[in-house]
Design an enzyme around this catalytic site. Structure first.
Site, PDB file in Angstrom:
ATOM      1  N   ARG A 236      -3.132  31.442  -0.375  1.00  0.00           N
ATOM      2  CA  ARG A 236      -2.322  32.128  -1.379  1.00  0.00           C
ATOM      3  C   ARG A 236      -0.906  31.585  -1.270  1.00  0.00           C
ATOM      4  O   ARG A 236      -0.413  31.325  -0.160  1.00  0.00           O
ATOM      5  CB  ARG A 236      -2.313  33.642  -1.144  1.00  0.00           C
ATOM      6  CG  ARG A 236      -3.558  34.366  -1.640  1.00  0.00           C
ATOM      7  CD  ARG A 236      -3.660  34.390  -3.167  1.00  0.00           C
ATOM      8  NE  ARG A 236      -4.832  35.108  -3.643  1.00  0.00           N
ATOM      9  CZ  ARG A 236      -6.031  34.581  -3.856  1.00  0.00           C
ATOM     10  NH1 ARG A 236      -6.236  33.305  -3.605  1.00  0.00           N
ATOM     11  NH2 ARG A 236      -7.025  35.322  -4.315  1.00  0.00           N
ATOM     12  N   GLU A 265       2.607  31.866  -9.530  1.00  0.00           N
ATOM     13  CA  GLU A 265       1.747  31.142 -10.477  1.00  0.00           C
ATOM     14  C   GLU A 265       1.836  31.766 -11.860  1.00  0.00           C
ATOM     15  O   GLU A 265       1.835  32.994 -11.967  1.00  0.00           O
ATOM     16  CB  GLU A 265       0.287  31.203 -10.005  1.00  0.00           C
ATOM     17  CG  GLU A 265       0.056  30.487  -8.718  1.00  0.00           C
ATOM     18  CD  GLU A 265      -1.362  30.688  -8.171  1.00  0.00           C
ATOM     19  OE1 GLU A 265      -2.240  31.204  -8.895  1.00  0.00           O
ATOM     20  OE2 GLU A 265      -1.577  30.322  -7.019  1.00  0.00           O
ATOM     21  N   HIS A 283      -4.456  25.964  -8.876  1.00  0.00           N
ATOM     22  CA  HIS A 283      -5.329  26.991  -8.279  1.00  0.00           C
ATOM     23  C   HIS A 283      -6.794  26.798  -8.705  1.00  0.00           C
ATOM     24  O   HIS A 283      -7.378  27.666  -9.375  1.00  0.00           O
ATOM     25  CB  HIS A 283      -4.843  28.401  -8.659  1.00  0.00           C
ATOM     26  CG  HIS A 283      -5.365  29.466  -7.721  1.00  0.00           C
ATOM     27  ND1 HIS A 283      -4.702  30.640  -7.487  1.00  0.00           N
ATOM     28  CD2 HIS A 283      -6.493  29.530  -6.975  1.00  0.00           C
ATOM     29  CE1 HIS A 283      -5.389  31.388  -6.637  1.00  0.00           C
ATOM     30  NE2 HIS A 283      -6.501  30.729  -6.312  1.00  0.00           N
TER      31      HIS A 283
HETATM   32  C1  GLV Z   1      -9.438  32.520  -5.220  1.00  0.00           C
HETATM   33  O1  GLV Z   1      -8.335  32.178  -5.017  1.00  0.00           O
HETATM   34  C2  GLV Z   1     -10.073  33.618  -4.579  1.00  0.00           C
HETATM   35  O2  GLV Z   1      -9.441  34.344  -3.796  1.00  0.00           O
HETATM   36  O3  GLV Z   1     -11.265  33.816  -4.833  1.00  0.00           O
END
Ligand code: GLV
Length: 322
Positions: A236, A265, A283
């Site tokens: 993250r 983001e 991402h």
């Molecule tokens: C993606 O980032 C997730 O946490 O599934």
């Protein structure tokens, strides 16, 4: 009474069809998160929601969704949801762990290889017509195989990364609250974070985001890394102090970074956009058709289990029943 189920954004696979078998589904087929007021309106009549990590399910929203009984997040991470507020309102929260570990580990290696072997840069060089001759000094990168890989957080994704590292003949060190038998059987060695930062050629982040991991990698920790080392983040964004990372890259404190997740983001810190030796992705850690379909199906199955009177298999807040 059939439950009213809202799916907040488009999802792949058969998850929506599965939900339609058990409830009345409102499927929003427009991509992108809704502003809070519109999300609240969409969820007002809902008994269940299947949402994405970009949907902010906070206390203010939950105060406007009196019927809501389950929030099924289509993600392993669930920092977009105020779980304590959900539990207080006796709302179940579920996530989708496991099914995305392998594809996220694949993307971790894509970032490692991409940034260290300068793949984007090399392709841009070729496509722009600059390639005039083979040169022994052209686009020299950094060796990946046989290096030391530091895995911060040895959960399912960290373990999948460690498994791949074996094939690259890497030495693997990791941090975790306790020794992980799986990781140790792969030859990985548990160390403290200071040791990991000092020894690793590549530092790869695989911890969940929470108050304890906020800006875990800050200016001071970046300075503990070797100047030849690379930072990889598929966890993250806010696990890293992005401004500090951008500065470390510009000042050569570390050699480069491969980053898939960002603090705000889709806004990227401008200094990160201009930083050298940096591979930035939008991402896409779990973004394969197969994995995203499996995640959607898992989120749907949690809702199906809930309305069948069973405990949802991926329940993250068993305390909601208290
Ligand atoms: C993606 O980032 C997730 O946490 O599934």
């Amino acid at each position: 009474m059939r439950p009213k189920i809202v799916v907040t954004q488009p999802i792949p696979g058969d998850a929506v069809a599965r939900l339609r078998q058990i409830g009345d589904v409102t499927y929003r087929t427009t991509d992108g998160p809704l502003p809070a007021a519109e999300l609240s309106q969409l969820l007002a009549p809902a008994d269940a929601v299947l949402c994405l990590l970009t949907d902010r399910i906070d206390e203010v929203l939950l105060a406007t969704t009196p019927r809501l009984k389950i929030v099924a997040n289509m993600a392993a991470g669930y920092n977009n949801i105020d779980v304590a507020a959900a539990s207080a309102r006796k709302i179940a929260v579920t996530n989708t762990p496991g099914v995305l570990s392998e594809s996220t580990a694949d993307l971790t290696f894509a970032l490692i290889l991409g940034v260290m072997r300068r793949i984007s840069e090399s392709e841009a060089f070729l496509r722009s017509g600059q390639w005039a001759y083979w040169s022994a000094t052209l686009l020299l990168g950094s060796e990946v195989h046989s290096r030391t890989l530091g895995i911060v957080g040895m959960g399912r994704i960290g373990t999948a990364v460690a498994r791949r590292a074996r094939a690259f003949n890497m030495r693997v060190v990791y941090t975790a609250r306790s020794v992980h038998a799986d990781a140790e059987s792969l030859g990985a060695e548990r160390v403290d974070l200071d040791t990991l930062l000092a020894q690793s050629d590549i530092v790869s982040l695989h911890v969940p985001y929470n108050a304890a991991t906020h800006h875990l990698i800050n200016a001071q920790r970046l300075a503990q890394m070797q100047p030849s080392a690379f930072l990889i983040n598929t966890a993250r964004g806010s696990v890293v102090d992005e401004a500090a990372l951008a500065e470390a890259l510009h000042r050569g404190i570390i050699a480069g970074a491969g980053i898939d997740v960002f603090e705000a983001e889709p806004t990227i810190h401008p200094q990160l956009l201009s930083a050298p030796n940096t591979l930035l992705l939008p991402h896409i850690g779990s973004a394969t058709l197969q994995t995203r379909s499996a995640m959607a199906r898992m989120a749907a199955d949690n809702i199906v289990a809930f309305f069948a009177g069973n405990r949802p298999p991926q329940l993250v807040n068993p305390e909601y029943l208290a």
